[in-house]
Design a protein around this motif. Structure first.
Motif, PDB file in Angstrom:
ATOM      1  N   VAL A  66      41.683  38.165  58.955  1.00 35.66           N
ATOM      2  CA  VAL A  66      40.735  38.712  59.894  1.00 35.66           C
ATOM      3  C   VAL A  66      39.247  38.737  59.319  1.00 35.66           C
ATOM      4  O   VAL A  66      38.310  38.146  60.263  1.00 35.66           O
ATOM      5  N   ASN A  67      39.004  38.559  58.039  1.00 37.82           N
ATOM      6  CA  ASN A  67      37.849  38.242  57.451  1.00 37.82           C
ATOM      7  C   ASN A  67      37.876  37.216  56.218  1.00 37.82           C
ATOM      8  O   ASN A  67      37.784  37.694  55.057  1.00 37.82           O
ATOM      9  N   PRO A  68      38.086  35.982  56.506  1.00 38.71           N
ATOM     10  CA  PRO A  68      38.060  34.899  55.437  1.00 38.71           C
ATOM     11  C   PRO A  68      37.055  34.719  54.518  1.00 38.71           C
ATOM     12  O   PRO A  68      36.053  33.950  54.871  1.00 38.71           O
ATOM     13  N   ASP A  69      36.896  35.476  53.572  1.00 46.57           N
ATOM     14  CA  ASP A  69      35.863  35.352  52.529  1.00 46.57           C
ATOM     15  C   ASP A  69      36.559  34.874  51.309  1.00 46.57           C
ATOM     16  O   ASP A  69      36.918  35.617  50.249  1.00 46.57           O
ATOM     17  N   GLU A  70      36.336  33.186  51.360  1.00 49.15           N
ATOM     18  CA  GLU A  70      36.896  32.574  50.397  1.00 49.15           C
ATOM     19  C   GLU A  70      36.432  32.692  48.956  1.00 49.15           C
ATOM     20  O   GLU A  70      37.207  32.670  48.024  1.00 49.15           O
ATOM     21  N   LYS A  71      35.259  33.000  48.758  1.00 55.11           N
ATOM     22  CA  LYS A  71      34.417  33.175  47.737  1.00 55.11           C
ATOM     23  C   LYS A  71      34.693  34.348  46.928  1.00 55.11           C
ATOM     24  O   LYS A  71      34.848  34.337  45.885  1.00 55.11           O
ATOM     25  N   LYS A  72      34.970  35.432  47.737  1.00 53.37           N
ATOM     26  CA  LYS A  72      35.316  36.788  47.219  1.00 53.37           C
ATOM     27  C   LYS A  72      36.784  36.838  46.734  1.00 53.37           C
ATOM     28  O   LYS A  72      37.184  37.198  45.457  1.00 53.37           O
ATOM     29  N   MET A  73      37.865  35.916  47.561  1.00 56.43           N
ATOM     30  CA  MET A  73      38.895  35.850  46.765  1.00 56.43           C
ATOM     31  C   MET A  73      39.254  34.970  45.537  1.00 56.43           C
ATOM     32  O   MET A  73      39.567  35.199  44.714  1.00 56.43           O
ATOM     33  N   HIS A  74      38.168  33.961  45.638  1.00 55.87           N
ATOM     34  CA  HIS A  74      38.085  33.108  44.440  1.00 55.87           C
ATOM     35  C   HIS A  74      37.633  33.978  43.286  1.00 55.87           C
ATOM     36  O   HIS A  74      38.258  33.630  42.334  1.00 55.87           O
ATOM     37  N   GLU A  75      36.553  34.674  43.400  1.00 60.98           N
ATOM     38  CA  GLU A  75      36.320  35.610  42.203  1.00 60.98           C
ATOM     39  C   GLU A  75      37.387  36.507  41.780  1.00 60.98           C
ATOM     40  O   GLU A  75      37.518  36.600  40.669  1.00 60.98           O
ATOM     41  N   LYS A  76      38.044  37.034  42.781  1.00 58.88           N
ATOM     42  CA  LYS A  76      39.106  37.935  42.323  1.00 58.88           C
ATOM     43  C   LYS A  76      40.166  37.103  41.608  1.00 58.88           C
ATOM     44  O   LYS A  76      40.739  37.539  40.605  1.00 58.88           O
ATOM     45  N   TYR A  77      40.623  36.129  41.787  1.00 59.64           N
ATOM     46  CA  TYR A  77      41.804  35.530  41.194  1.00 59.64           C
ATOM     47  C   TYR A  77      41.185  34.855  39.883  1.00 59.64           C
ATOM     48  O   TYR A  77      41.973  34.603  38.830  1.00 59.64           O
ATOM     49  N   LYS A  78      39.880  34.464  39.866  1.00 54.32           N
ATOM     50  CA  LYS A  78      39.346  33.803  38.684  1.00 54.32           C
ATOM     51  C   LYS A  78      39.361  35.005  37.483  1.00 54.32           C
ATOM     52  O   LYS A  78      39.323  34.793  36.367  1.00 54.32           O
ATOM     53  N   ALA A  79      38.925  36.335  38.205  1.00 57.85           N
ATOM     54  CA  ALA A  79      38.964  37.272  37.005  1.00 57.85           C
ATOM     55  C   ALA A  79      40.286  37.632  36.696  1.00 57.85           C
ATOM     56  O   ALA A  79      40.464  38.264  35.279  1.00 57.85           O
ATOM     57  N   VAL A  80      41.464  37.195  37.415  1.00 55.62           N
ATOM     58  CA  VAL A  80      42.672  37.587  36.732  1.00 55.62           C
ATOM     59  C   VAL A  80      42.975  36.640  35.784  1.00 55.62           C
ATOM     60  O   VAL A  80      43.436  37.252  34.562  1.00 55.62           O
ATOM     61  N   ILE A  81      42.597  35.319  35.676  1.00 54.26           N
ATOM     62  CA  ILE A  81      42.833  34.435  34.610  1.00 54.26           C
ATOM     63  C   ILE A  81      41.909  34.944  33.385  1.00 54.26           C
ATOM     64  O   ILE A  81      42.254  34.823  32.407  1.00 54.26           O
ATOM     65  N   THR A  82      40.752  35.011  33.572  1.00 50.41           N
ATOM     66  CA  THR A  82      39.825  35.818  32.658  1.00 50.41           C
ATOM     67  C   THR A  82      40.254  36.838  31.860  1.00 50.41           C
ATOM     68  O   THR A  82      40.110  37.079  30.636  1.00 50.41           O
ATOM     69  N   LYS A  83      40.754  37.601  32.624  1.00 53.23           N
ATOM     70  CA  LYS A  83      41.439  39.100  31.936  1.00 53.23           C
ATOM     71  C   LYS A  83      42.607  38.698  30.992  1.00 53.23           C
ATOM     72  O   LYS A  83      42.634  39.519  30.146  1.00 53.23           O
ATOM     73  N   GLU A  84      43.512  37.724  31.412  1.00 51.73           N
ATOM     74  CA  GLU A  84      44.544  37.296  30.551  1.00 51.73           C
ATOM     75  C   GLU A  84      44.122  36.858  29.391  1.00 51.73           C
ATOM     76  O   GLU A  84      44.758  37.315  28.114  1.00 51.73           O
ATOM     77  N   PHE A  85      42.811  36.089  29.117  1.00 49.40           N
ATOM     78  CA  PHE A  85      42.532  35.453  27.898  1.00 49.40           C
ATOM     79  C   PHE A  85      41.293  36.336  27.254  1.00 49.40           C
ATOM     80  O   PHE A  85      41.170  36.214  25.939  1.00 49.40           O
ATOM     81  N   PHE A  86      40.680  36.796  28.134  1.00 42.78           N
ATOM     82  CA  PHE A  86      39.384  37.450  27.419  1.00 42.78           C
ATOM     83  C   PHE A  86      39.278  38.858  28.225  1.00 42.78           C
ATOM     84  O   PHE A  86      38.146  39.057  28.854  1.00 42.78           O
ATOM     85  N   PRO A  87      40.070  39.591  27.794  1.00 39.92           N
ATOM     86  CA  PRO A  87      40.145  41.128  28.415  1.00 39.92           C
ATOM     87  C   PRO A  87      38.838  41.850  27.890  1.00 39.92           C
ATOM     88  O   PRO A  87      38.287  41.672  26.654  1.00 39.92           O
ATOM     89  N   GLN A  88      38.335  42.752  28.500  1.00 43.19           N
ATOM     90  CA  GLN A  88      37.214  43.743  28.027  1.00 43.19           C
ATOM     91  C   GLN A  88      37.560  44.675  27.018  1.00 43.19           C
ATOM     92  O   GLN A  88      37.034  45.066  26.264  1.00 43.19           O
ATOM     93  N   LYS A  89      39.048  44.990  27.080  1.00 46.09           N
ATOM     94  CA  LYS A  89      39.687  45.924  26.274  1.00 46.09           C
ATOM     95  C   LYS A  89      40.792  45.059  25.735  1.00 46.09           C
ATOM     96  O   LYS A  89      41.780  44.783  26.544  1.00 46.09           O
ATOM     97  N   GLY A  90      41.346  45.714  24.569  1.00 47.37           N
ATOM     98  CA  GLY A  90      42.498  45.298  24.120  1.00 47.37           C
ATOM     99  C   GLY A  90      42.545  43.740  23.750  1.00 47.37           C
ATOM    100  O   GLY A  90      41.849  43.039  23.931  1.00 47.37           O
TER     101      GLY A  90
END
Length: 199
Positions: A66-90
């Motif tokens: 309905v609202n194809p915001d590919e940049k927003k989704m890109h940032e979302k999935y990029k954050a998933v990868i970042t969290k796996e290797f460089f989490p803010q906590k733990g």
């Protein structure tokens, strides 16, 4: 009649899930198309609403449709990868299965090839930076993922005619790997072999 309508709606939700999530192995697109054609407009709307409520991944897909915001989704999935290797906590979990799933889900949205390439390289970069910060002590599965993803990404860049746009970024990545020992150092050799193969 209500029972028939309920059955048709429930069945259609399952078939529609196949197209969007590939969770049903015994349903073809032809069968799905035939089934959906038998529904009225009101029933189709009901199916979509039930699907929206039934699964998180389907809800995200429909919201993107309905609202194809590919940049927003890109940032979302990029954050998933970042969290796996460089989490803010733990401590970093570094689960490559989670990262590859994120890339696969993003790819199914059919965004720009440049954003897909960026996400792929981001995973390789994350693994290499994690290796540097861990003084080379990373899992074999992470090394294997980096090697495979790098090779696949090079082919993807070449196939989409955007390789030249990423040359500098690749060079920076390879410079980083030279601070390491083991399999990740071979990314440079893999890159050289790839360049020879496309001449």
């Amino acid at each position: 009649m209500p029972k028939v309508k309920s059955y048709v709606s429930a069945y259609s939700v399952e078939t529609f899930l196949y197209v969007n999530t590939n969770n049903l192995e015994d349903m073809s697109k032809t069968t799905l198309k035939k089934q959906l054609k038998e529904l009225t407009r009101e029933q189709l709307i009901e199916v979509m609403l039930e699907l929206y409520d039934a699964r998180k991944d389907a809800r995200e897909y429909l919201e993107y449709y309905v609202n194809p915001d590919e940049k927003k989704m890109h940032e979302k999935y990029k954050a998933v990868i970042t969290k796996e290797f460089f989490p803010q906590k733990g401590r970093a979990k570094g689960r490559t299965s989670v990262c590859k799933k994120a890339i696969k889900e993003f790819t199914t949205l059919h965004p720009s090839p440049r954003l897909i390439a960026d996400l792929r390289l981001w995973l390789v970069e994350a693994i290499c930076r994690h290796a540097v910060s861990s003084r080379g002590w990373i899992k074999e599965s992470q090394e294997g993922t980096a090697l495979t993803m790098f090779a696949d990404t090079l082919n993807y860049l070449f196939a989409n005619d955007i390789l030249e746009e990423y040359r500098r970024r690749i060079d920076d990545l390879l410079a980083l790997t030279q601070r390491l020992h083991g399999p990740l150092r071979t990314l440079k050799d893999a890159y050289a072999e790839f360049n020879d193969s496309i001449k």
